[in-house]
Design an enzyme around this catalytic site. Structure first.
Site, mmCIF file in Angstrom:
data_model
loop_
_atom_site.group_PDB
_atom_site.id
_atom_site.type_symbol
_atom_site.label_atom_id
_atom_site.label_comp_id
_atom_site.label_asym_id
_atom_site.label_seq_id
_atom_site.Cartn_x
_atom_site.Cartn_y
_atom_site.Cartn_z
ATOM 1 N N GLU B 137 0.840 -1.204 0.000
ATOM 2 C CA GLU B 137 0.000 0.000 0.000
ATOM 3 C C GLU B 137 0.880 1.263 0.000
ATOM 4 O OE1 GLU B 137 -2.240 0.588 3.589
ATOM 5 O OE2 GLU B 137 -3.739 1.850 2.608
ATOM 6 N N LYS B 213 -9.630 2.479 -2.539
ATOM 7 C CA LYS B 213 -9.876 1.864 -1.219
ATOM 8 C C LYS B 213 -11.279 2.201 -0.713
ATOM 9 C CE LYS B 213 -7.447 1.898 3.309
ATOM 10 N NZ LYS B 213 -6.143 2.273 3.914
ATOM 11 N N CYS B 250 -5.784 -2.621 2.426
ATOM 12 C CA CYS B 250 -5.525 -2.463 3.865
ATOM 13 C C CYS B 250 -6.737 -2.662 4.778
ATOM 14 C CB CYS B 250 -4.861 -1.102 4.104
ATOM 15 S SG CYS B 250 -4.050 -1.016 5.727
#
Lengths: 404, 404
Positions: B137, B213, B250
């Site tokens: 990430e 994300k 994440c």
């Protein structure tokens, strides 16, 4: 492998129940690892509760009239003190046990032996001041669904008035204890159909309600869809005298949506009474219930039976093996998992046991506040996606490489 | 704790990166356990693939011009042979790495050092015949979101034409390799806002698309919502030359619905590029990505950075601790998990590494056929529940004990 004819003796299964010569994975690691390595391994594998491993409590020896052949383990999960709410501690108990009489015995004898055994275990839990006790899946019978024989349907009972429910109602009242009793249900008002059902008995001995297993397996020997279909009771959460509880029965633990639904309805403790065997699911066992506790901010009590059940007639498993009479080894390993990713060690793989855990329910909201999973869940996004994905004309969101 | 001023040296973090004096949890167990216990512990903790631990492959020594300070591990996941489909093997690579220049260096220097490092790592992956490579990430910068300082926004790049993307496009073409490149995105056509984005680069060097994300943390030092909001690209699955892939970035790994959505859209491999520190999440690390692989019938490649990043100015963490300059230790431990509940060992906690895994994609459907999770998912039930739960007037399904 224990193949003694019809006899579910625990001793006879020890050989395959413990390659590690320890009672459980955790026990094995604790014994074998060096004093320097164990705490770090424990931290990663079992997590930390308020900065330390989940606290083990001493077990006061039983009076002589209590069962002496029951592995008792006792733990406490803590939460941070709050300024505006008092601590909300509840003591839960998880029961894992083998069947008592062989599967070849007359049904009445098998049933009576199991009721007698559960009577003494529930009594013991009462003496240990358990507030909420949960028994294992279909605890009133051997897990005979592998056979596809219809005669095992005789073990089904109605929720109201069944022998097991009546016995547990009396014990619930005597010990001021909520009892979750998973049975094979005979639904007399709907054509005598069967369900895999958990009966929720209140601490006054009343029946609060029931939950029927939502997801039914068709995996290997788990031929349960031969006997009953998917439950029609939704995802009820039961507001009891000791907290809001729900029951995710066995195969439902593989379904993250099932776990989620109990959380959305407000559960603080979800029990997962199961029956599962080593060759099939053991590497998943420590993962799924624990992931659910983390993702949904509640405690999970995961229960699995113990022992190898050997049936009178051979059956096949749909995997090319010759017909055989045993289901494999139910590996116990019951445990409690908390929203902060900490868990108790596993119970033994091959002993009847009572796992007692004190849970501070305040931890649920504390962890939700800390991690924010609910706030960031974007449920409306997924409501829309699931609605689309349910339709026959669903078009998945696929972006194809234009260079292909 | 490594607090050397501004210097992200790996050596300086070893003290807290390895209480176990081993590179990883798995390595520690393998070294310390007796030869009798290890296989059984490994079976439960890492699962079995086609009846055996995930196969480790030998790594051919690199040519001299390849990076020698990269921990390389290589595994193969197998599937059963089928009669009507050929084997579909794809080689993936996961990169975990520390930042190179200290956070106090001029931004151009930091950026250049990271690009140079990733160039040599991606080249190495190409030489190792990796088909799909995924980086960690926000790999183009230190994970500076703990600081809440706006100047780190300078590291953001547009998807098209950014320096990192252009470099990786050339490498993708050279090595016939798909590359997943998670960056801080500067969205120039929408007011120059920022996103946490994965760019999907095809094996012809073209940009296939991007994913932003979906779930943004507000946990401890993870002040990411200061910089960017929840993604607006849905749950795309990218049909590449080597299989259908998706990216769960994440914090999205804590959301079972996010994992589910990529599965519903047809992903066979989901990458989870992350940045997470030990004190916060390590007990969850082995649980969530693995549970997702099991529940959704796909492979997961979970990646975490390594090292301790120390920032120029002190910041607070909202936990009462004094202001401090470091984020804690990013503990690496990248791994690949399969639908059959098997996984590779974890990569080291404190070394740059390339984890290579051969995946037989046929395993996905085989396990879905075996376990039936999709068939038994009852999506319409949950579509309805999520729609209700999204509304302000939602009434949870709670059954109250009438005796209360």
């Amino acid at each position: 492998m224990a193949l003694e004819n019809g006899k579910p003796s625990l001793a006879s299964t020890a050989a395959d129940a413990s390659v590690m010569q320890s009672q459980s994975l955790d026990e094995c690691l604790k014994v074998e690892l060096s004093p320097a390595a164990w705490p770090e391994v424990q931290r990663v594998l079992q997590g930390l509760n308020q900065g330390a491993p989940v606290e083990e409590l001493a077990h006061t020896p039983w009076p002589n009239n209590m069962p002496q052949d029951l592995n008792i383990q006792k733990y406490a999960f803590r939460a941070a003190p709050e300024q505006l709410r008092p601590r909300r501690s509840v003591r839960i108990g998880l029961v894992q046990n083998a069947i008592v009489a062989p599967t070849t015995a007359p049904f009445a004898e098998q049933s009576k032996a199991l009721l007698r055994r559960m009577h003494e275990i529930a009594d013991a839990a009462g003496v240990a001041s358990v507030n909420i006790l949960c028994l294992q899946e279909a605890w009133t019978m051997p897990f005979a669904f592998c056979t596809r024989e219809r005669r095992w349907c005789e073990f089904a009972e109605p929720v109201e008035g069944g022998a097991s429910t009546r016995m547990l109602q009396a014990l619930a009242l005597r010990h001021n204890m909520v009892i979750v009793s998973p049975i094979l249900e005979r639904d007399e008002t709907h054509g005598e159909t069967l369900w895999n059902t958990a009966v929720i008995i209140g601490n006054k001995g009343n029946i609060i309600g029931k939950h029927r297993k939502n997801h039914i397996p068709r995996v290997g020997d788990f031929n349960e869809s031969t006997y009953y279909l998917e439950g029609n009771t939704g995802h009820p959460v039961f507001q009891t005298a000791f907290g809001r509880i729900a029951v995710n029965i066995c195969y439902g633990r593989h379904h993250p949506l099932n776990w989620l639904a109990f959380g959305l309805n407000g559960a603080e403790i979800v029990f997962n009474p199961s029956a599962t065997v080593g060759a099939l699911s053991e590497p998943m066992w420590g993962v799924e219930a624990r992931c659910a506790a983390i993702a949904n901010g509640y405690y999970v009590g995961a229960i699995n039976r113990v022992g190898t059940e050997v049936f009178p007639n051979a059956f096949t498993s749909g995997d090319g093996r010759p017909a055989h009479k045993d289901f494999g080894h139910f590996y116990g390993s019951s445990y409690v998992s908390a929203p902060d990713a900490s868990r108790t060690p596993y119970m033994p793989r091959d002993e009847d046991g009572l796992l007692i855990a004190d849970l501070d329910l305040n931890l649920c909201r504390q962890i939700r506040d800390q991690w924010g999973f609910r706030m960031t869940a974007r449920l409306e996004l997924y409501a829309e996606l699931l609605a689309r994905a349910s339709r026959p004309d669903f078009e998945p969101q696929i972006i194809r490489d234009p260079a292909l």
